[in-house]
Structures are given as structure tokens and as C-alpha cells.
Design an enzyme around this catalytic site. Structure first.
Site, PDB file in Angstrom:
ATOM      1  N   CYS A  14       5.825   6.118  35.201  1.00  0.00           N
ATOM      2  CA  CYS A  14       5.786   7.330  36.017  1.00  0.00           C
ATOM      3  C   CYS A  14       4.555   7.346  36.919  1.00  0.00           C
ATOM      4  O   CYS A  14       4.633   7.729  38.094  1.00  0.00           O
ATOM      5  CB  CYS A  14       5.786   8.564  35.130  1.00  0.00           C
ATOM      6  N   CYS A  60       7.469  17.419  38.261  1.00  0.00           N
ATOM      7  CA  CYS A  60       8.824  17.008  37.887  1.00  0.00           C
ATOM      8  C   CYS A  60       9.322  17.806  36.683  1.00  0.00           C
ATOM      9  O   CYS A  60      10.371  18.442  36.735  1.00  0.00           O
ATOM     10  CB  CYS A  60       8.859  15.525  37.535  1.00  0.00           C
ATOM     11  N   HIS A  61       8.555  17.761  35.599  1.00  0.00           N
ATOM     12  CA  HIS A  61       9.089  18.152  34.297  1.00  0.00           C
ATOM     13  C   HIS A  61       8.947  19.635  33.973  1.00  0.00           C
ATOM     14  O   HIS A  61       9.606  20.119  33.040  1.00  0.00           O
ATOM     15  CB  HIS A  61       8.446  17.295  33.208  1.00  0.00           C
ATOM     16  N   CYS A  70       0.823  -1.220   0.000  1.00  0.00           N
ATOM     17  CA  CYS A  70       0.000   0.000   0.000  1.00  0.00           C
ATOM     18  C   CYS A  70       0.856   1.269   0.000  1.00  0.00           C
ATOM     19  O   CYS A  70       0.559   2.229  -0.703  1.00  0.00           O
ATOM     20  CB  CYS A  70      -0.923   0.039   1.219  1.00  0.00           C
TER      21      CYS A  70
END
Length: 257
Positions: free
Chosen positions: A218, A176-177, A75
Site C-alpha cells: 500500500c 481509503c479505509h 516448550c
């Protein structure tokens, strides 16, 4: 998993207590937080363990299977051209379900509808290999996930989950981030959480893994109940993370500690 005690001590004693989004100009790939040896492993194809999955995925791309006896290549042709930029646009809105689906779900949708084959289990080597192979074709392509206006309400849901405190440690992804990036947690760098390298090889896992595997780890780490693979909540969180990394280049397969 990192020790829960270390997570609690490092985060609950952090000075920042309220999540604040990282300004666009300050957003960095997780690669930039890695040590030189980890960067070198990712940069060199012959040293990057994730390339073993990419090679497997290339073989699967050409393999005919299912009741229709079709291969992906029948495809889509040459993946180097047909798949370039695809991973940079997922999760994407799926008209059939009326909601976003990630790249793994799109692969399985093609398997069932086009190849008339059974879907591959989440985190199976076969599904990770195909995902890694397709993602590899977009290496260096800027992420553009989230441009479709139909995705706006799902991005909002993903952001809400990202900000939400939960679990016995009462922490959210943002604590945290967004609040504590570039600090250390149990000896490891706390990154900004941008998913530019998935699927990626983690030395801790000694295997390739999907973004959903990392998200579930996490969530378990903050002692909350992890969502099942493929759950709408995880896809919405994936979507939000990819949309906030818009403009960053795809790096798959990445390498992390």
C-alpha cells in the site's frame, strides 16, 4: 499492485477529503466485502490455499532444531491449547526491547533464545507457515490487542502513521479505509482495513503473505518509500490496526483477491 492511475482517479475524485474514524458499531471484517466464491474458498479448509502453509507450520512445530535440539512443542506442548488466543494478542509489549513486537518477531525471538537457531527471514515460507499455524489456533477468538497500557504510546504512533498523508499521491491509509470503504478501486472492494485474516492468501500474490507485506504494498502504491520488514513504524501500524479491530474474530488464514 493495482495501477497507480486507477488509484489516483478513484481517490482524488472521491467526495470525502477528511479522514473520520469508523464508528465501532459500523466496523466490518474484510471478509464481508468479498464475493461469494472468495468467501467459499476461505470457509472450506480443503479449498483454502492458506491451509497448505498451516500444515507446513504444524510439521515445523514438532521439528527439533538449533544447537539446543528443541522443537516448539517441547516448550509449548499441544498448540491447540497452548497457542489458542495468542494471535489475538499480538503485537504485544516485549520487555526485552521495551517496545511492541509482532507474532513473526516473537517466533524468531524464541528461535534464537530457546532453540539457539538462526532467525527466519521475513516472508520466508517457513516463517509464514509457523505464523499461520499459530494464528489458526485462534480462529474465532476475538482480537484483544492493545489492552496492555504499556502499548498506549505505540498505538498512538501507529494511528498517527495511519492518518498521515504521504507519497507522491499525498494519501494516508485513512483516505481509503475510513473515508471510502465499500467503494470500488480498480474493480476491487475497498475494505475497512481490519487485519483479521493475516497471514492470508492473496490471489494476486498466488501465495500467503503477512500484514507487513500488505502494508508495504500500500505504501509503495501511493508512491512513498516503504519501511523495511520489521521496522518499528510497521509494527506500530500493525498494532494500531489490530487494536481498532478489537472484538472482531481472528479468521486466519484468510483469502482475498
Amino acid at each position: 499492485m493495482r495501477p497507480i492511475g486507477a488509484i489516483a482517479v478513484a481517490l482524488l475524485t472521491a467526495s470525502a477529503v477528511c479522514a473520520a474514524e469508523i464508528p465501532q458499531a459500523d466496523r466490518r471484517s474484510g471478509y464481508t466485502f468479498m464475493k461469494a466464491d472468495t468467501k467459499a474458498m476461505q470457509d472450506e479448509d480443503t479449498a483454502n490455499p492458506g491451509m497448505l502453509w498451516v500444515l507446513d507450520g504444524e510439521s515445523q512445530w514438532k521439528r527439533k532444531l538449533g544447537a539446543s535440539n528443541k522443537a516448539c512443542a517441547d516448550c509449548h506442548g499441544d498448540a491447540r491449547t497452548s497457542m489458542k488466543g495468542i494471535a489475538a494478542r499480538y503485537p504485544a509489549f516485549d520487555k526485552a526491547t521495551g517496545r511492541p513486537i509482532d507474532l513473526e518477531q516473537r517466533i524468531n525471538s524464541c528461535r534464537t533464545s530457546q532453540q539457539q537457531a538462526t532467525p527466519l527471514p521475513f516472508e520466508s515460507r517457513e516463517l509464514l507457515a509457523l505464523t499461520a499455524f499459530i494464528a489458526r489456533q485462534s480462529q474465532g477468538v476475538p482480537i484483544e490487542t492493545g489492552a496492555d497500557p504499556q502499548l498506549a504510546p505505540f498505538i498512538a504512533k501507529g494511528r498517527e502513521l495511519y492518518m498521515q498523508r504521504q507519497g507522491q499521491l499525498n494519501l494516508g491509509c485513512a483516505n481509503c479505509h475510513d473515508d471510502n470503504w465499500d467503494k470500488r478501486l480498480a474493480g476491487a472492494a475497498v475494505t475497512q482495513g481490519h487485519p483479521t485474516g493475516y497471514p492470508l492468501y492473496r490471489l494476486e500474490w498466488q501465495s500467503l503473505g503477512s500484514l507487513q507485506r500488505r502494508l508495504r504494498a500500500c505504501i509503495t502504491g501511493i508512491r512513498a518509500q516503504a519501511y523495511d520488514y520489521g521496522a518499528p513504524e510497521l509494527v506500530e501500524l500493525e498494532l494500531y490496526l489490530m487494536s481498532r479491530a478489537r472484538g472482531m474474530p481472528i479468521e486466519a488464514p484468510g483469502v482475498r483477491p
